[in-house]
Write a protein that holds these residues in place. Structure first.
Motif, short mmCIF file in Angstrom:
data_model
loop_
_atom_site.label_atom_id
_atom_site.label_comp_id
_atom_site.label_asym_id
_atom_site.label_seq_id
_atom_site.Cartn_x
_atom_site.Cartn_y
_atom_site.Cartn_z
N HIS A 174 98.60 35.91 84.21
CA HIS A 174 99.23 35.62 82.94
C HIS A 174 99.21 36.90 82.10
O HIS A 174 98.15 37.35 81.70
CB HIS A 174 98.51 34.48 82.19
N GLY A 175 100.38 37.47 81.86
CA GLY A 175 100.45 38.71 81.08
C GLY A 175 99.73 39.86 81.77
O GLY A 175 99.97 40.15 82.95
N ASP A 176 98.81 40.47 81.05
CA ASP A 176 98.06 41.62 81.57
C ASP A 176 96.73 41.21 82.21
O ASP A 176 95.87 42.06 82.43
CB ASP A 176 97.78 42.63 80.43
N GLU A 177 96.58 39.92 82.49
CA GLU A 177 95.34 39.44 83.09
C GLU A 177 95.64 38.69 84.38
O GLU A 177 96.73 38.13 84.55
CB GLU A 177 94.60 38.51 82.14
N VAL A 178 94.65 38.67 85.25
CA VAL A 178 94.69 37.79 86.42
C VAL A 178 93.49 36.86 86.33
O VAL A 178 92.54 37.12 85.58
CB VAL A 178 94.64 38.58 87.75
N TRP A 179 93.53 35.78 87.07
CA TRP A 179 92.39 34.86 87.07
C TRP A 179 92.17 34.32 88.48
O TRP A 179 93.08 34.28 89.30
CB TRP A 179 92.61 33.69 86.10
N PHE A 180 90.93 33.97 88.73
CA PHE A 180 90.62 33.19 89.93
C PHE A 180 89.73 32.03 89.50
O PHE A 180 88.97 32.13 88.54
CB PHE A 180 89.96 34.04 91.02
N GLU A 181 89.87 30.94 90.20
CA GLU A 181 89.17 29.71 89.82
C GLU A 181 88.49 29.10 91.03
O GLU A 181 89.05 29.05 92.13
CB GLU A 181 90.17 28.72 89.23
N VAL A 182 87.25 28.67 90.82
CA VAL A 182 86.49 27.94 91.84
C VAL A 182 86.25 26.53 91.30
O VAL A 182 85.61 26.36 90.26
CB VAL A 182 85.15 28.63 92.15
N GLY A 183 86.79 25.55 91.98
CA GLY A 183 86.63 24.17 91.55
C GLY A 183 85.95 23.34 92.62
O GLY A 183 85.99 23.66 93.81
N ASP A 184 85.30 22.27 92.20
CA ASP A 184 84.65 21.36 93.15
C ASP A 184 84.77 19.93 92.65
O ASP A 184 85.06 19.69 91.48
CB ASP A 184 83.18 21.73 93.35
N ASN A 185 84.58 19.00 93.52
CA ASN A 185 84.57 17.58 93.14
C ASN A 185 83.16 17.02 93.21
O ASN A 185 82.92 15.90 93.64
CB ASN A 185 85.53 16.77 94.01
N GLY A 186 82.20 17.84 92.75
CA GLY A 186 80.80 17.47 92.80
C GLY A 186 80.34 16.67 91.59
O GLY A 186 81.12 15.95 90.95
N GLN A 187 79.07 16.86 91.23
CA GLN A 187 78.44 16.02 90.21
C GLN A 187 78.95 16.30 88.80
O GLN A 187 78.87 15.44 87.93
CB GLN A 187 76.93 16.25 90.25
N GLY A 188 79.44 17.51 88.56
CA GLY A 188 79.86 17.85 87.21
C GLY A 188 78.69 18.23 86.33
O GLY A 188 77.52 18.13 86.73
N ILE A 189 79.00 18.67 85.11
CA ILE A 189 77.97 19.17 84.19
C ILE A 189 78.04 18.37 82.89
O ILE A 189 79.12 18.19 82.32
CB ILE A 189 78.19 20.66 83.89
N ALA A 190 76.89 17.91 82.44
CA ALA A 190 76.83 17.15 81.19
C ALA A 190 77.28 18.03 80.01
O ALA A 190 76.97 19.22 79.98
CB ALA A 190 75.42 16.64 80.96
N PRO A 191 77.97 17.43 79.02
CA PRO A 191 78.46 18.21 77.88
C PRO A 191 77.36 18.97 77.15
O PRO A 191 77.56 20.11 76.71
CB PRO A 191 79.11 17.15 76.98
N GLU A 192 76.18 18.37 77.03
CA GLU A 192 75.11 19.03 76.28
C GLU A 192 74.55 20.26 77.00
O GLU A 192 73.83 21.07 76.40
CB GLU A 192 73.97 18.04 76.01
N HIS A 193 74.86 20.40 78.28
CA HIS A 193 74.37 21.56 79.04
C HIS A 193 75.38 22.70 79.09
O HIS A 193 75.00 23.84 79.38
CB HIS A 193 74.04 21.15 80.47
N GLN A 194 76.64 22.41 78.80
CA GLN A 194 77.68 23.41 79.04
C GLN A 194 77.56 24.63 78.14
O GLN A 194 77.89 25.74 78.55
CB GLN A 194 79.06 22.77 78.90
#
Length: 282
Positions: free
Chosen positions: A198-218
């Motif tokens: 996107h524009g002058d940046e690139v990105w890579f993403e690692v996703g999983d369908n695991g347990q997830g992270i509680a909002p209070e920990h993020q």
């Protein structure tokens, strides 16, 4: 009477401690990989060695046939020897053994290349690198850990440009995110690898369908020593190291996660480093 240290000296000492902590996490990651990498190398070595023993016997039989061509009194006797030694089978199986052995050597070579990419000295300069190559080489390293836990799905942008970076450090980030994704999955699951620009940046993403992270920990994910893993399973420095590396590159990490819904970590990196020509990396 105690002496107060100057602020710049305290900052320098703090930075040294931080560097040592992050380096210890890298060493811990290498140690964690060692057993898996050994298994990944030992497997192809095992069947290449077995194939070589079979090929040695086949060559001995072929030489007996070749020598017999100068010694037998009739063509029928030579044909009988070829039949007894199963010449047709030798011809077919030699090709199969050579092909399988070549695949094994190629696998070993890819693992060694990945190790070299990952273990590059830390004082390397910023240089142009293929992000997809970094993803694939790191996948080769963690294959033993992932293959029993998750199916890896790739969605790469075929037009992704090379970026100016410290490749071994970006590989460290990829390694940390892949390892975390695998550990977040109970039983078997799915890990997705995506890239884009996107524009002058690139990105890579690692996703999983695991347990997830509680909002209070993020909000604390990138704090040193913070971990949601059980005691003894992780130092709490992996994401802190990743965050430090990405910041050093002028990038950022975005997190999208919810309990029982998995997690997505997207790393944004600039395509070029505007200041690295004037200020060489430490």
């Amino acid at each position: 009477m105690s002496e107060h240290k100057p602020a710049d000296q305290l900052l320098q000492e703090l930075e040294q401690v931080n560097t040592q902590l992050l380096q210890s996490e890298k060493l811990a990651a290498i140690g964690q990989l060692a057993a898996g990498v050994a298994h990944e190398i030992n497997n192809p070595i095992g069947y290449v060695f077995s194939n070589l023993k079979s090929l040695a016997q086949y060559v001995e039989d072929l030489l007996r046939i070749a020598d017999a061509a100068d010694e037998v009194n009739s063509l029928e006797a030579l044909r009988a020897l070829k039949s007894r030694l199963d010449y047709e089978f030798l011809r077919q199986d030699i090709g199969a053994l050579l092909h399988e052995s070549a695949e094994g050597i190629t696998r070993i070579k890819s693992i060694i290349t990945a190790l070299k990419d990952f273990s590059h000295i830390d004082d390397e300069d910023f240089r142009s690198a293929d992000l997809h190559h970094g993803l694939e080489s790191t996948l080769n390293l963690v294959n033993n850990e992932l293959k029993y836990k998750a199916e890896v799905i790739k969605d790469y942008d075929p037009e992704l440009p090379s970026i100016e970076c410290l490749p071994s450090q970006i590989n460290q980030v990829i390694l940390n995110l892949l390892t975390n994704a695998a550990q977040a999955i109970e039983g078997s699951g799915r890990i997705t690898l995506s890239t884009g620009r996107h524009g002058d940046e690139v990105w890579f993403e690692v996703g999983d369908n695991g347990q997830g992270i509680a909002p209070e920990h993020q909000s604390r994910l990138f704090d040193p020593f913070f971990t949601t893993k059980p005691v003894g399973e992780g130092t709490g420095l992996g994401l802190a190291l990743s965050h430090s590396i990405v910041q050093k590159h002028g990038g950022r990490i975005e997190v999208d996660s919810a309990p029982s819904c998995g997690s997505r970590f997207r790393v944004w990196l600039p395509i070029t480093q505007p200041s690295h020509d004037a200020e060489p990396s430490p």
